[in-house]
Motif scaffolding. Structure first.
Motif, PDB file in Angstrom:
ATOM      1  N   LEU A 187      -4.680   3.385  -0.848  1.00 17.65           N
ATOM      2  CA  LEU A 187      -3.094   3.646  -0.864  1.00 17.65           C
ATOM      3  C   LEU A 187      -2.914   4.482   0.979  1.00 17.65           C
ATOM      4  O   LEU A 187      -2.237   4.387   0.900  1.00 17.65           O
ATOM      5  N   ASP A 188      -4.057   5.726   0.598  1.00 16.93           N
ATOM      6  CA  ASP A 188      -3.867   6.819   1.369  1.00 16.93           C
ATOM      7  C   ASP A 188      -3.629   6.272   3.148  1.00 16.93           C
ATOM      8  O   ASP A 188      -3.067   6.480   4.264  1.00 16.93           O
ATOM      9  N   PHE A 189      -5.314   5.272   3.341  1.00 17.53           N
ATOM     10  CA  PHE A 189      -5.734   4.824   4.786  1.00 17.53           C
ATOM     11  C   PHE A 189      -4.202   2.990   4.519  1.00 17.53           C
ATOM     12  O   PHE A 189      -3.856   3.565   5.761  1.00 17.53           O
ATOM     13  N   ARG A 193      -6.439   5.490  -5.072  1.00 19.76           N
ATOM     14  CA  ARG A 193      -5.895   6.667  -3.786  1.00 19.76           C
ATOM     15  C   ARG A 193      -6.767   6.744  -2.513  1.00 19.76           C
ATOM     16  O   ARG A 193      -5.319   7.187  -1.904  1.00 19.76           O
ATOM     17  N   TYR A 194      -7.664   6.634  -2.261  1.00 12.93           N
ATOM     18  CA  TYR A 194      -7.800   6.681  -1.276  1.00 12.93           C
ATOM     19  C   TYR A 194      -7.025   5.107  -0.244  1.00 12.93           C
ATOM     20  O   TYR A 194      -7.184   5.389   0.474  1.00 12.93           O
ATOM     21  N   SER A 249      -1.150   3.842   4.258  1.00 12.57           N
ATOM     22  CA  SER A 249       0.140   4.418   4.179  1.00 12.57           C
ATOM     23  C   SER A 249      -0.311   4.591   5.806  1.00 12.57           C
ATOM     24  O   SER A 249       0.764   4.434   6.478  1.00 12.57           O
ATOM     25  N   LYS A 250      -1.270   5.393   5.972  1.00 11.86           N
ATOM     26  CA  LYS A 250      -1.701   5.298   7.578  1.00 11.86           C
ATOM     27  C   LYS A 250      -2.014   4.930   8.437  1.00 11.86           C
ATOM     28  O   LYS A 250      -1.298   4.576  10.170  1.00 11.86           O
ATOM     29  N   ARG A 254       3.629   0.045  -3.774  1.00 14.71           N
ATOM     30  CA  ARG A 254       3.570   0.674  -2.701  1.00 14.71           C
ATOM     31  C   ARG A 254       3.841   0.114  -1.564  1.00 14.71           C
ATOM     32  O   ARG A 254       4.605   0.383  -1.139  1.00 14.71           O
TER      33      ARG A 254
END
Length: 359
Positions: free
Chosen positions: A26-28, A23-24, A30-31, A323
């Motif tokens: 994927l968030d990284f 999750r970390y 995405s940004k 993703r």
């Protein structure tokens, strides 16, 4: 092995630990989409955090100074212990060197030992023998036992072994996965199509999804075959004098097996130099196990982290393809499949890439 099983290797709890890091990640991405990402710098942090979760019971922030220093020390010690460094065989060569790299590696190793000592001392304050939270608690539970068959020093060095092996091998395997997806975008598309058909995009992939992802499994196996992460495998030792093809192998000899001689054997694999995931599929497109596939060594004493490594590779790989589009840093970028041998791993040459939210 028992400890790793208790902490969920092969069960749902380790899946949750890997999902936390996923999750970390994927968030990284995405940004940072469309930004250049150096795979050789990112994936050691990802792999190390899963091991950190098992050992310390928590992950590090990627910018944590202690975490960055730990990884720097791991990398330095690994590089200095390459089996192909002449000065590791002929110490006299150090006399002609302007810097004593072997001594520097010892100092880095001692620094890691001191860090883990501090973590053990800190955890001792909240230790409850009835609630084992992580590997450090196991160490504390063993501490001072008079009848123990496992020494405290052995457990301590096992913690360091886990950190080195768990960081280096999985990180390198993930880098090879990224490289081959960049080189073979058609395979990347097929993997993604299978993931979306079997799972969709509303939840993270789970280990139980492996049975429904034959082509993804075949691709991961083919990457591990053609880019064998640990070519010299796990060292073994003879318990007695043995003869192999008439040659004496004395008792207590250290044996290394060249796994690449198996993975690239033309009598076993058709066109072994070619990247071809379909070799791991049967006529009906189902995943096909091959006895000659052995990335974690041979025989009953394989790598102790086999199941953890397999779980990480599958979950990170499928989650990223679910993703993101994995794209070359530059359209004309040349990606070499020639690796560099370090202590135990064959690493790809450093490369940059982009992660773009899939269209």
């Amino acid at each position: 092995m028992v400890a790793l099983k208790d902490f969920g290797v092969g069960s749902k709890s380790i899946e949750e630990r890997i999902h936390e890091e996923t999750r970390y990640l994927l968030d990284f991405f995405s940004k940072k989409q469309n930004s250049l990402i150096d795979a050789s710098k990112l994936f050691p942090k990802v792999a190390s955090n899963v091991v950190s979760n098992v050992i310390f019971g928590e992950r590090f922030d990627h910018e944590d100074p202690d975490f960055i220093r730990l990884l720097e020390n791991v990398q330095f010690v690994i590089e200095q212990n390459s089996p192909f460094r002449p000065d590791n065989f002929f110490p006299i060569l150090e006399v002609f060197s302007t810097t004593n790299q072997r001594q520097a590696a010892v100092e880095r190793f001692d620094e890691m030992k001191e860090y883990i000592r501090r973590r053990i001392d800190k955890q001792r304050q909240t230790f409850d023998p009835c609630v084992i939270r992580n590997f450090l608690d196991l160490y504390l539970a063993q501490e001072g036992k008079q009848d123990s068959k496992i020494s405290e020093n052995y457990l301590f060095l096992t913690i360091l072994d886990m950190y080195f092996a768990g960081t280096d091998t999985t990180s390198v395997a993930l880098q090879w996965c990224m490289l081959y997806m960049l080189k073979f975008p058609d395979v990347q598309l097929k993997c993604r199509a299978e993931i979306l058909e079997a799972i969709g995009d509303s939840r993270l992939p789970q280990l139980s999804d492996r049975e429904d992802l034959s082509y993804v499994n075949a691709t991961l196996h083919e990457i591990q075959r053609i880019a064998t992460t640990t070519p010299m495998a796990v060292p073994h030792a003879t318990l007695e004098d043995i003869y192999i093809e008439g040659k004496l192998i004395p008792k207590k000899s250290v044996l290394l097996c060249d796994l690449m001689s198996i993975h690239l054997d033309p009598t076993v694999w058709n066109e072994p130099e070619m990247f071809h995931p379909e070799r791991f599929l049967d006529d009906k497109g189902h995943f096909l196990k091959r006895e000659t596939f052995c990335p974690f060594s041979l025989g009953p004493r394989q790598c102790v982290g086999k199941h953890l490594g397999e779980a990480e590779l599958f979950l990170f790989f499928t989650s990223l393809l679910q993703r993101f589009d994995l794209i070359k840093a530059y359209p004309d970028q040349t990606l070499s499949t020639e690796g560099t041998q370090t202590f135990v791993t064959l690493e790809p040459r450093p490369f940059e890439m982009k992660f773009t939210i899939r269209s």
